[in-house]
Design an enzyme around this catalytic site. Sequence first.
Site, PDB file in Angstrom:
ATOM      1  N   ASN A 164      -3.323  -5.314   1.015  1.00  0.00           N
ATOM      2  CA  ASN A 164      -2.500  -6.082   1.950  1.00  0.00           C
ATOM      3  C   ASN A 164      -1.247  -5.308   2.336  1.00  0.00           C
ATOM      4  O   ASN A 164      -1.377  -4.274   2.995  1.00  0.00           O
ATOM      5  CB  ASN A 164      -2.260  -7.532   1.518  1.00  0.00           C
ATOM      6  CG  ASN A 164      -1.681  -7.758   0.152  1.00  0.00           C
ATOM      7  OD1 ASN A 164      -2.103  -7.166  -0.828  1.00  0.00           O
ATOM      8  ND2 ASN A 164      -0.696  -8.636   0.056  1.00  0.00           N
ATOM      9  N   ASP A 165      -0.045  -5.752   1.974  1.00  0.00           N
ATOM     10  CA  ASP A 165       1.182  -5.222   2.586  1.00  0.00           C
ATOM     11  C   ASP A 165       1.315  -3.695   2.518  1.00  0.00           C
ATOM     12  O   ASP A 165       1.060  -3.088   1.473  1.00  0.00           O
ATOM     13  CB  ASP A 165       2.427  -5.753   1.869  1.00  0.00           C
ATOM     14  CG  ASP A 165       2.466  -7.249   1.731  1.00  0.00           C
ATOM     15  OD1 ASP A 165       1.521  -7.925   2.152  1.00  0.00           O
ATOM     16  OD2 ASP A 165       3.460  -7.739   1.168  1.00  0.00           O
ATOM     17  N   PRO A 166       1.819  -3.090   3.593  1.00  0.00           N
ATOM     18  CA  PRO A 166       2.276  -1.703   3.513  1.00  0.00           C
ATOM     19  C   PRO A 166       3.528  -1.634   2.638  1.00  0.00           C
ATOM     20  O   PRO A 166       4.352  -2.549   2.658  1.00  0.00           O
ATOM     21  CB  PRO A 166       2.628  -1.353   4.966  1.00  0.00           C
ATOM     22  CG  PRO A 166       2.917  -2.652   5.635  1.00  0.00           C
ATOM     23  CD  PRO A 166       2.061  -3.680   4.934  1.00  0.00           C
ATOM     24  N   SER A 178       5.483  -5.826  -3.402  1.00  0.00           N
ATOM     25  CA  SER A 178       5.956  -4.951  -2.319  1.00  0.00           C
ATOM     26  C   SER A 178       7.362  -4.406  -2.517  1.00  0.00           C
ATOM     27  O   SER A 178       8.196  -5.005  -3.197  1.00  0.00           O
ATOM     28  CB  SER A 178       5.890  -5.694  -0.989  1.00  0.00           C
ATOM     29  OG  SER A 178       4.550  -5.833  -0.624  1.00  0.00           O
TER      30      SER A 178
END
Length: 578
Positions: A59-61, A121
């Site tokens: 998912n998230d960068p 993140s």
Amino acid sequence: MSNNKITSHGQLPFFILTFILTFVMAPPHHVGSESRLASPSDQPYRTSFHFQVPKNWMNDPNGPMYYNGVYHFFYQHNPSGPLFHPRMYWGHSVSRDLINWTPLDPAFAPTEPFDINGCWSGSATILPGNKPVMLYTGLDTENCQVQNLAVPKDLSDPHLREWVKHTGNPIINVPDGIKHDDFRDPSTAWHADDGKWRIIVGSRREGTGMAFLYRSEDFVNWSMWESPLYEVAGSGIWECPDFFPVCVDSNNGVDTSVMNSRVKHVLKMAAFDCGRDYYLIGNYNPENEHFVPQSELTLGSLRYDYGKFYASKSFFDPVKNRRILMGWVNESDSDEDAHAKGWSGLQSFPRSIWLDQNQKQLVQWPIEEFKMLHENEVSFKNKSLEAGSLHEILGITASQADVNVSFKLTNLEEAEELDLSGIDPQVFCSEMDASKKGKFGPFGILALASHDLSEQTAISFRVYKNNGRYTVLMCSDQSRSSTRNGLDKTTYGAFVDIDPQQDEISLRTLIDHSIVESFGGGGKTCITARVYPTLAIGDEAHLFAFNYGTESVLISELSAWSVKKAHINIEETNGGAY
Ligand SMILES: *[C@@H]1O[C@H](CO)[C@@H](O)[C@H](O)[C@H]1NC(C)=O
Ligand SMILES: *[C@@H]1O[C@H](CO)[C@@H](O)[C@H](O)[C@H]1NC(C)=O
Ligand SMILES: *[C@@H]1O[C@H](CO)[C@@H](O)[C@H](O)[C@H]1NC(C)=O
Ligand SMILES: *[C@@H]1O[C@H](CO)[C@@H](O)[C@H](O)[C@H]1NC(C)=O
């Protein structure tokens, strides 16, 4: 039938077929295209130039950065399966061109008391002396969200493979009065003349979403500022906040710490409750830590992307003096599909991002390196699209393509009168799907279309007038994107802030098997969609320009390219593309 002259600048023969539509979209006569793609039957939805992992969940960068000739990209990764699991790792890949990526071992695994339940993140900061550091959220033994610091083990390793977690972690604990799991995603740090570093962290108090501000002189000892950098009642928790300057008089990007009268600041928040990345543009004063946006945050506020795009992150690229944005593009199929595919999640194609000349919004555009993947250009100019016409664009691999088209409207005074103020453009696009005729529009392209058009993703525009002013609407209609059921086929829509009396209406669309990423109005309005066709896959996919409005429109210019497959996260014995 249209008989306009069509010129081809491509190296391959290029044909256009014109069809007049009467009541329904009649299936076009199918002219076979050359076969250039390997059989995609085993994995029809894997992409060829979007960042994705060979298997399992992404998912998230996280922490994108440039360091000593190498771009680093990290991402939230569940290495044990294709679905989300809170015990996240940081996947890590490196690139020299932002196009081809070499996979490395995970940079962070959940191993310590301060991140044993997940490494969530975070962001990179390059400290003076060219020293990268990483801040990230850990889920500790109690599942509290705490902020941690890590540094590369060996700065002379060009890949920065190994990272050392600071022994004093966590460096920031959950603030008083905040729920233990409402405090995450530290931003890249910036510093001001007072020599102090600042970061923001996403949070909420009750329903009020906010970005807490912390300051530090040494990057280890952080003190919370007396008030959040910004907060908005009713917006729910903010994730992955980003805060950066943009130039008011140039498309160049600047480092996150640049502060002068030639920049404005952008605050981006990922609003979890609605899964959207909103941003505000405003003025920031580091002395009193006031950020004053030009407009308020509402559900109708500016978004990076009005489709599937979330938890994005930007970074400054000193090589080309630009700011680059990437965002997580979630799947639209089911958990069962994820197990069948063995993977989930894409990243958007990297986008350059800058402030529009009108200073009211940002503009995004695929990074210029993309052209290294272009082949088989087909193009033509000055082609009238009569009412109800459909033109197939041949000579490219339509399932793996880049299309750039500009529409010009003449007799604009014929536009339909409609007051769209107060209208939710997404709802409007959903009700006025691409098969519903208007006057000016819908016109645009049909991506990933099957030869009988039973599958198609329509990216289109409609133009209305009201009190002598024109409104341009952009829609991405997924309702017929696949003959399969059980998919999220939400239609997206947004306004494009251009005046069609002066500007042509341009559309650039990146088509990559299961993602359709569109940039309207020169990048003022972006819409990304995930689609899972069953017929329009591989060589069976077609691309059309269309106009279902009752007024003709002119394609002043269209260029389209086949896109070569990039080397993305493929281990290669010869050292790889990298
Ligand atoms: C941390 O920073 C604050 C504010 O600058 C300061 O008052 C405090 O003494 C520092 N603590 C340590 C352990 O250095
Ligand atoms: C991602 O997509 C799946 C499938 O459509 C959906 O169930 C899930 O809620 C989405 N997750 C987020 C965080 O948007
Ligand atoms: C564009 O096409 C029209 C006919 O459709 C023609 O009259 C006109 O001269 C063309 N313009 C250019 C610049 O080629
Ligand atoms: C796309 O089209 C626009 C408008 O015609 C043009 O300015 C731009 O250079 C084109 N971009 C590419 C990559 O061809």
